[in-house]
Design a protein around this motif. Sequence first.
Motif, PDB file in Angstrom:
ATOM      1  N   MET A  33       7.734  27.228  33.546  1.00  0.00           N
ATOM      2  CA  MET A  33       7.209  28.575  33.450  1.00  0.00           C
ATOM      3  C   MET A  33       7.783  29.239  32.197  1.00  0.00           C
ATOM      4  SD  MET A  33       7.635  31.378  36.356  1.00  0.00           S
ATOM      5  CE  MET A  33       6.862  32.890  36.376  1.00  0.00           C
ATOM      6  N   ALA A  34       6.932  29.667  31.324  1.00  0.00           N
ATOM      7  CA  ALA A  34       7.347  30.298  30.069  1.00  0.00           C
ATOM      8  C   ALA A  34       7.686  31.763  30.301  1.00  0.00           C
ATOM      9  CB  ALA A  34       6.240  30.177  29.038  1.00  0.00           C
ATOM     10  N   THR A  35       8.651  32.217  29.524  1.00  0.00           N
ATOM     11  CA  THR A  35       9.043  33.628  29.593  1.00  0.00           C
ATOM     12  C   THR A  35       8.376  34.369  28.442  1.00  0.00           C
ATOM     13  OG1 THR A  35      11.153  33.015  30.532  1.00  0.00           O
ATOM     14  CG2 THR A  35      11.004  35.200  29.572  1.00  0.00           C
ATOM     15  N   ASP A  36       7.894  35.537  28.735  1.00  0.00           N
ATOM     16  CA  ASP A  36       7.255  36.376  27.725  1.00  0.00           C
ATOM     17  C   ASP A  36       8.285  36.754  26.665  1.00  0.00           C
ATOM     18  OD1 ASP A  36       5.932  38.300  26.269  1.00  0.00           O
ATOM     19  OD2 ASP A  36       5.503  39.599  27.983  1.00  0.00           O
ATOM     20  N   PRO A  37       7.998  36.494  25.386  1.00  0.00           N
ATOM     21  CA  PRO A  37       8.958  36.829  24.324  1.00  0.00           C
ATOM     22  C   PRO A  37       9.366  38.297  24.303  1.00  0.00           C
ATOM     23  CG  PRO A  37       7.208  35.448  23.466  1.00  0.00           C
ATOM     24  CD  PRO A  37       6.826  35.821  24.874  1.00  0.00           C
ATOM     25  N   SER A  38       8.511  39.172  24.771  1.00  0.00           N
ATOM     26  CA  SER A  38       8.883  40.587  24.781  1.00  0.00           C
ATOM     27  C   SER A  38      10.042  40.858  25.742  1.00  0.00           C
ATOM     28  CB  SER A  38       7.688  41.470  25.137  1.00  0.00           C
ATOM     29  OG  SER A  38       7.301  41.272  26.487  1.00  0.00           O
ATOM     30  N   GLU A  39      10.209  40.000  26.745  1.00  0.00           N
ATOM     31  CA  GLU A  39      11.342  40.152  27.663  1.00  0.00           C
ATOM     32  C   GLU A  39      12.663  39.927  26.924  1.00  0.00           C
ATOM     33  OE1 GLU A  39      11.202  41.284  30.852  1.00  0.00           O
ATOM     34  OE2 GLU A  39       9.092  41.587  30.356  1.00  0.00           O
ATOM     35  N   TYR A  40      12.677  38.977  25.991  1.00  0.00           N
ATOM     36  CA  TYR A  40      13.875  38.740  25.191  1.00  0.00           C
ATOM     37  C   TYR A  40      14.184  39.956  24.329  1.00  0.00           C
ATOM     38  CZ  TYR A  40      13.584  33.810  26.464  1.00  0.00           C
ATOM     39  OH  TYR A  40      13.545  32.631  27.151  1.00  0.00           O
ATOM     40  N   GLU A  41      13.153  40.537  23.737  1.00  0.00           N
ATOM     41  CA  GLU A  41      13.341  41.704  22.884  1.00  0.00           C
ATOM     42  C   GLU A  41      13.907  42.880  23.673  1.00  0.00           C
ATOM     43  OE1 GLU A  41       9.670  42.492  20.857  1.00  0.00           O
ATOM     44  OE2 GLU A  41       9.601  40.460  20.038  1.00  0.00           O
ATOM     45  N   LYS A  42      13.501  43.012  24.923  1.00  0.00           N
ATOM     46  CA  LYS A  42      14.025  44.080  25.773  1.00  0.00           C
ATOM     47  C   LYS A  42      15.482  43.833  26.140  1.00  0.00           C
ATOM     48  CE  LYS A  42       9.555  44.918  27.973  1.00  0.00           C
ATOM     49  NZ  LYS A  42       8.794  44.742  29.221  1.00  0.00           N
ATOM     50  N   ALA A  43      15.858  42.568  26.268  1.00  0.00           N
ATOM     51  CA  ALA A  43      17.211  42.223  26.694  1.00  0.00           C
ATOM     52  C   ALA A  43      18.235  42.335  25.576  1.00  0.00           C
ATOM     53  CB  ALA A  43      17.235  40.805  27.266  1.00  0.00           C
ATOM     54  N   ILE A  44      17.820  42.228  24.336  1.00  0.00           N
ATOM     55  CA  ILE A  44      18.764  42.204  23.214  1.00  0.00           C
ATOM     56  C   ILE A  44      19.659  43.446  23.174  1.00  0.00           C
ATOM     57  CG2 ILE A  44      18.917  42.216  20.690  1.00  0.00           C
ATOM     58  CD1 ILE A  44      17.584  39.658  20.929  1.00  0.00           C
ATOM     59  N   PRO A  45      19.152  44.663  23.296  1.00  0.00           N
ATOM     60  CA  PRO A  45      20.052  45.825  23.272  1.00  0.00           C
ATOM     61  C   PRO A  45      21.065  45.807  24.421  1.00  0.00           C
ATOM     62  CG  PRO A  45      17.783  46.530  22.934  1.00  0.00           C
ATOM     63  CD  PRO A  45      17.746  45.084  23.324  1.00  0.00           C
ATOM     64  N   LEU A  46      20.650  45.321  25.581  1.00  0.00           N
ATOM     65  CA  LEU A  46      21.576  45.238  26.716  1.00  0.00           C
ATOM     66  C   LEU A  46      22.673  44.219  26.444  1.00  0.00           C
ATOM     67  CD1 LEU A  46      18.962  45.291  29.619  1.00  0.00           C
ATOM     68  CD2 LEU A  46      20.415  47.175  28.834  1.00  0.00           C
ATOM     69  N   LEU A  47      22.298  43.077  25.886  1.00  0.00           N
ATOM     70  CA  LEU A  47      23.290  42.059  25.545  1.00  0.00           C
ATOM     71  C   LEU A  47      24.245  42.563  24.471  1.00  0.00           C
ATOM     72  CD1 LEU A  47      21.038  38.887  25.524  1.00  0.00           C
ATOM     73  CD2 LEU A  47      22.842  39.431  27.159  1.00  0.00           C
ATOM     74  N   ALA A  48      23.713  43.232  23.475  1.00  0.00           N
ATOM     75  CA  ALA A  48      24.553  43.762  22.399  1.00  0.00           C
ATOM     76  C   ALA A  48      25.560  44.779  22.943  1.00  0.00           C
ATOM     77  CB  ALA A  48      23.687  44.391  21.311  1.00  0.00           C
ATOM     78  N   ALA A  49      25.128  45.622  23.846  1.00  0.00           N
ATOM     79  CA  ALA A  49      26.026  46.614  24.437  1.00  0.00           C
ATOM     80  C   ALA A  49      27.122  45.935  25.257  1.00  0.00           C
ATOM     81  CB  ALA A  49      25.236  47.588  25.307  1.00  0.00           C
ATOM     82  N   HIS A  50      26.744  44.901  26.004  1.00  0.00           N
ATOM     83  CA  HIS A  50      27.726  44.172  26.816  1.00  0.00           C
ATOM     84  C   HIS A  50      28.739  43.467  25.919  1.00  0.00           C
ATOM     85  CE1 HIS A  50      29.327  42.188  30.318  1.00  0.00           C
ATOM     86  NE2 HIS A  50      29.152  41.012  29.745  1.00  0.00           N
ATOM     87  N   LEU A  51      28.267  42.828  24.862  1.00  0.00           N
ATOM     88  CA  LEU A  51      29.175  42.154  23.936  1.00  0.00           C
ATOM     89  C   LEU A  51      30.098  43.145  23.240  1.00  0.00           C
ATOM     90  CD1 LEU A  51      26.787  39.474  22.426  1.00  0.00           C
ATOM     91  CD2 LEU A  51      28.677  39.112  24.034  1.00  0.00           C
ATOM     92  N   ALA A  52      29.612  44.325  22.938  1.00  0.00           N
ATOM     93  CA  ALA A  52      30.458  45.346  22.318  1.00  0.00           C
ATOM     94  C   ALA A  52      31.588  45.768  23.256  1.00  0.00           C
ATOM     95  CB  ALA A  52      29.618  46.560  21.920  1.00  0.00           C
ATOM     96  N   LYS A  53      31.305  45.849  24.548  1.00  0.00           N
ATOM     97  CA  LYS A  53      32.342  46.179  25.536  1.00  0.00           C
ATOM     98  C   LYS A  53      33.415  45.095  25.557  1.00  0.00           C
ATOM     99  CE  LYS A  53      29.276  48.663  28.703  1.00  0.00           C
ATOM    100  NZ  LYS A  53      28.727  48.670  30.071  1.00  0.00           N
TER     101      LYS A  53
END
Length: 76
Positions: A1-21
Amino acid sequence: MATDPSEYEKAIPLLAAHLAKIERAVDRTRTSHAGQPFAAVHQALAEALQDEDARNVVPQVVEELARQISEAPASR
């Protein structure tokens, strides 16, 4: 099952914030505990991660970061 690429784009700011913490917690621990015994560094890092609300950090990653901070030369 393929994941919609837009889902990755939505997740990037959340990942960046978590990594900054995580980065803030590690930097703070490195500044205050470099060169100290592993147990003290591990405890300080765990508390700093909790203070930053950085949840779900893999325990092995926390241990490795604590080891590196413990083995680093102390700041002067």
